[in-house]
Design an enzyme around this catalytic site. Structure first.
Site, PDB file in Angstrom:
ATOM      1  N   HIS A  83      -2.576  -1.107  -3.402  1.00 14.63           N
ATOM      2  CA  HIS A  83      -3.714  -0.203  -3.216  1.00 14.63           C
ATOM      3  C   HIS A  83      -3.475   1.057  -4.056  1.00 14.63           C
ATOM      4  O   HIS A  83      -2.576   1.847  -3.751  1.00 14.63           O
ATOM      5  CB  HIS A  83      -3.865   0.188  -1.749  1.00 14.63           C
TER       6      HIS A  83
ATOM      7  N   SER B 171       0.857  -1.189   0.000  1.00 15.18           N
ATOM      8  CA  SER B 171       0.000   0.000   0.000  1.00 15.18           C
ATOM      9  C   SER B 171       0.890   1.235   0.000  1.00 15.18           C
ATOM     10  O   SER B 171       1.744   1.368  -0.870  1.00 15.18           O
ATOM     11  CB  SER B 171      -0.960  -0.027   1.193  1.00 15.18           C
TER      12      SER B 171
ATOM     13  N   ASP C 165      -4.407  -5.146   5.920  1.00 13.51           N
ATOM     14  CA  ASP C 165      -4.768  -5.948   4.749  1.00 13.51           C
ATOM     15  C   ASP C 165      -3.639  -6.933   4.450  1.00 13.51           C
ATOM     16  O   ASP C 165      -2.475  -6.549   4.357  1.00 13.51           O
ATOM     17  CB  ASP C 165      -5.008  -5.038   3.540  1.00 13.51           C
TER      18      ASP C 165
END
Length: 390
Positions: A238, A211, A333
């Site tokens: 992401h 991310s 995540d």
């Protein structure tokens, strides 16, 4: 109570300067220490105010955001979040910003900033806080373009239990199983395992999740891989849907391996990395384990794409023949998916704190005792690169 994160806001639009200031100052964890209307002012304000985080517009008079960013990263490195338009050109410039050392790029969509609340506004606040609490950045030098060659597919068929076609339901079920597994099979606490014994396992696929700070980390890893890298790679970063095609294209220009934005039905080929499209989910086809499926984003899932979903799919399709890598980023995540991977016997690597932009996703995996090895970013690239050297 800890000191608030100091933020400098840089934008030539007084509306956006005031809007961002109002948004951030509504959070007790954040203090706006100054504003600037162009890149030249930003450089001086960074030296004067010593902020922890800078929000920077791309298009400004006198000196644009990219030039200002490069100077700041050379003279006074600080975490910079770039605000960029949701256009192809905006995406291209965002990639330049990430290569120049920006921590992340956030879409500058007027509609999302006008309302009282939105995902983008929440994301900005949380990113500012997370970056402000992390160590100061080191400058990042992007790799030059390299010669590219193709390598043939090394394909082995395998029939495993399929992942549910509904990623939201699959993830919810995974979390329920994880809670039970945690209680029943919790292992004793161990010290973080280091790279001395780390090696790339014999696997069918490498799955990398990241991310904030991920684009630079992925570039650093992937540009080191030889064209003959023997496995396909799934990349879950992401990133907005406008940015992922440009990011994949940019990586493809820089790497020996092939890099592309994943498309539904893609056949997984050794020496090729498949980037999950923004706003979608990327899984291995449960009916054909050598092909990928790109599925619509599920509103029940916070992240689209989700590392958890891709990890769970790999666990179902290939069991212990998976190498999962979790890189820098906020939140957790990847932890639920890593738990399922470990139950299947797969290998999980986590990036260490010192080389992470934000030590959130790797830390979550490590603290859940799911990481086989905790590695510096350079170590990850070195270990993977050796697999293609023959």
């Amino acid at each position: 109570m800890s000191m608030p994160v100091k933020v400098l806001i840089v934008d030539d639009s007084s509306f956006f300067r005031n809007r961002i200031a109002d948004l951030l100052e509504g959070d007790a964890r954040i203090k706006v220490v100054g504003t600037a209307a162009n890149g030249r002012e930003a450089i001086e304000q960074v030296k004067l105010q010593r902020p922890d985080v800078v929000t920077m517009d791309v298009e400004m008079p006198e000196m644009n955001g990219i030039d200002a960013l490069r100077t700041i990263m050379q003279q006074s490195p600080v975490h910079v979040i770039m605000l960029s338009s949701l256009t192809h050109e905006g995406a291209r410039i965002s990639m330049q910003a990430l290569e120049a050392g920006a921590a992340d790029c956030i879409p500058k969509d007027l509609r999302q900033w006008m309302g009282s609340s939105s995902d983008i506004q929440s994301q900005l606040r949380e990113q500012v806080v997370a970056l402000g609490k992390s160590q100061r950045p080191r400058t990042f030098n992007g790799s030059s373009s390299l010669e590219r060659n193709r390598s043939p597919l090394r394909r082995t068929e395998r029939k495993d239990a399929p992942l549910a076609s509904d990623p939201g339901a699959a993830l919810a079920a995974l979390r329920q199983r994880a809670e039970a597994a945690n209680t029943a099979t919790r292992r004793p606490e161990v010290s973080h395992r280091v790279s001395s014994g780390a090696k790339v396992p014999d696997c069918k696929v490498v799955v990398i999740g990241s991310s904030t700070g991920g684009p630079a980390a992925l570039q650093k890893i992937l540009t080191r891989l030889p064209a003959a890298f023997p496995y396909p790679i799934m990349l879950v970063q992401h990133m907005p849907s406008t940015f992922t095609p440009v990011f994949a294209e940019r990586l493809n220009q820089q790497c020996n391996i092939n890099v592309k934005e994943a498309e539904d039905g893609d056949r997984m080929v050794a020496g090729t990395a498949y980037l999950a499209p923004g706003g979608k989910q990327l899984i291995i086809d449960p009916k054909q384990s050598d092909r990928l499926k790109v599925m619509p984003g599920d509103e029940r899932l916070t992240y689209k794409p989700s590392v958890d979903v891709s990890y769970a799919s790999a666990a179902k399709s290939f069991g212990d023949k998976v190498l999962a890598v979790i890189l820098t980023g906020m939140g957790s995540d990847g932890t639920d998916g890593a738990r399922l991977l470990k139950r299947s016997g797969a290998t999980v690597w986590a990036q260490d704190e010192n080389s992470s932009t934000i030590y959130g996703m790797p830390k979550s995996v490590i603290e859940a005792n799911l990481a086989d090895s905790v590695l510096d970013l350079d170590e990850i690239g070195t270990l993977l690169s050796r697999r293609g050297e023959r």
